[in-house]
Design an enzyme around this catalytic site. Sequence first.
Site, PDB file in Angstrom:
ATOM      1  N   LYS A  28       0.861  -1.195   0.000  1.00 30.73           N
ATOM      2  CA  LYS A  28       0.000   0.000   0.000  1.00 30.73           C
ATOM      3  C   LYS A  28       0.890   1.234   0.000  1.00 30.73           C
ATOM      4  O   LYS A  28       1.516   1.577   1.000  1.00 30.73           O
ATOM      5  CB  LYS A  28      -0.911   0.064   1.224  1.00 30.73           C
ATOM      6  CG  LYS A  28      -1.987   1.131   1.004  1.00 30.73           C
ATOM      7  CD  LYS A  28      -2.517   1.758   2.267  1.00 30.73           C
ATOM      8  CE  LYS A  28      -1.755   2.937   2.751  1.00 30.73           C
ATOM      9  NZ  LYS A  28      -1.752   4.133   1.887  1.00 30.73           N
TER      10      LYS A  28
ATOM     11  N   GLU B 174       8.989   1.122  11.542  1.00 33.84           N
ATOM     12  CA  GLU B 174      10.131   2.036  11.417  1.00 33.84           C
ATOM     13  C   GLU B 174       9.578   3.436  11.366  1.00 33.84           C
ATOM     14  O   GLU B 174       8.901   3.807  10.413  1.00 33.84           O
ATOM     15  CB  GLU B 174      10.920   1.705  10.177  1.00 33.84           C
ATOM     16  CG  GLU B 174      11.587   0.382  10.389  1.00 33.84           C
ATOM     17  CD  GLU B 174      12.249  -0.113   9.164  1.00 33.84           C
ATOM     18  OE1 GLU B 174      13.063   0.628   8.655  1.00 33.84           O
ATOM     19  OE2 GLU B 174      11.921  -1.218   8.744  1.00 33.84           O
TER      20      GLU B 174
ATOM     21  N   GLU C 164       9.006  15.953  15.863  1.00 33.66           N
ATOM     22  CA  GLU C 164       9.496  15.796  14.490  1.00 33.66           C
ATOM     23  C   GLU C 164       8.746  16.761  13.578  1.00 33.66           C
ATOM     24  O   GLU C 164       7.524  16.726  13.487  1.00 33.66           O
ATOM     25  CB  GLU C 164       9.258  14.360  14.025  1.00 33.66           C
ATOM     26  CG  GLU C 164       9.843  14.108  12.662  1.00 33.66           C
ATOM     27  CD  GLU C 164       9.610  12.695  12.176  1.00 33.66           C
ATOM     28  OE1 GLU C 164       8.519  12.148  12.416  1.00 33.66           O
ATOM     29  OE2 GLU C 164      10.509  12.147  11.528  1.00 33.66           O
TER      30      GLU C 164
END
Length: 499
Positions: free
Chosen positions: A189, A265, A401
């Site tokens: 995907k 990850e 982030e």
Amino acid sequence: MPSEIDWIEKAASVRLPARHLVGGDWVDPLADDAFDVISPRDGSLLKRVSHGDAHDVDRAVASARAAFNDRRWSGMRPAARGAVLRRWAELVQEHAEDLALTISLEMGKPVREAKNVELRAVANCLRWYGEIADKRPDESPAAGDDVLALITREPAGVVAAVVPWNFPLTMTAWKLGPSLVAGNSVVLKPAEQTPFSALKLAELGLEAGLPAGVLNVVPGRGDVVGQALGRHMDVDVVTFTGSPAVGRAFLRYSGESNGKRVWPELGGKSASVILPGADIEKAARASAAGSFYNQGQMCSASSRVVVHRDIADEVLHFARLQAREMAPADPLLHDAPSGALVSEQHLQRVLGYVRTAVEEGAELLEGSTGRHSVDGHPNGSYVAPTVLGGVKPGMTIEQEEVFGPVLSVITVDSEEEAIRVANGTQYGLAASVWTRDLSAATRVSRRMQAGIVWVNCFEEGDMTVPFGGVKGSGFGRDKSAHAIDKFTDLKTIWMEVEP
Ligand code: NAD
């Protein structure tokens, strides 16, 4: 000298495939839903693409399962699977220009970088796993004369690969190389923003000789297609790269369905620790470039420079020069140092972080709190590389982030403090240390809570070494022979030997 490609002219006729790949056929989605894929280069509509839904996922998983069960791929000799991957790598190289242009239009990175960095990495990855295919022996422990003991590695079965848009095909190759070489079947995907390049990569996989059903591609929304894969009772492994929130959602989906293994990850907030005695220009420029590269949309971006007070001014000087040299331009120009952010929505998020940083007391030394204007593209999503001085540990910009071209510079007074600040976020993906003192390099790199530590360099490495993090950055590892283990199960065979 070869004549330069006119990327802008080529872009006018670029092909954008949008049908799903299931069972080796290009099919229309079962779902009755569609979304616009907008190019951040200029805000134009690239194409309207049909979303998949849970029925599309069922169909793709069934196709992957059938391919796995009849062993059309898993039963092939490893060397033969390797040959298919190596052929695929060659095809990627042959089609690098078209793939690079597609990526650049989808997500805004300079087409030159897409071709010379991303596509090279993709071909390299597929070739590397193709080459290692038949070079991993099983084990036979010395269990005694009356026994033949074998430890083999079996492919896990059906793998779902859910990937982000920032390095759309590199991340995809990092998942497909090790999972396919081990004999698994895959449902991929791609991110909503980058479906076309993924579908083109899959086309080349079929051409290289992947049997029908071994690789299936279902574009669509994360919370629909991604979630359906995560909750599917017939998916054995999820390999995921993306944000921490979604990574944790996949762990939840697994717990609430069949307990499939999930390899997350996730994001990062990497620190670049610069100590007195380092090559300051190299350290500052590489750290800044590592924060701005790919418009800062890098999980490993060196978004925090942690610098000793004695050398802070010099570091700031070179970081600012680097920022000015990487101002964005039309990504289809040959000499664009940077391109566009992935979307308008993402631009607003990044600029919001810069405004918050200034409100919390950081000093805006380069860049702006508004969009960067690029000639001819008033609707493009451009942000100038931004350098923030006076950033203190604990500020929002220091902890979260940003995933944009924003560098925070934090001043410290000792090596001990540098280590504390570098380790002081929820993340633990990467870090770098800049020093000519071998003992300091060893001390600091040993104490970095990170999956990767670079010493006197940034973002270096090749296919032989793993890539992945610790803490909130997840625990999956891409690249290297270790990545293959994520997609295999150990099997013990214990055989009695008659005297
Ligand atoms: P994202 O988590 O929003 O999306 C990643 C993928 O997950 C996409 O395919 C998306 O459609 C899907 N998804 C979104 N919501 C979902 C849901 N509820 N259920 C299932 N799937 C869902 O991340 P992004 O914005 O595309 O990418 C940026 C993030 O990726 C950053 O945090 C970045 O650090 C991380 N990243 C990490 C690495 C690494 O190797 N560690 C590499 C690149 C990017």
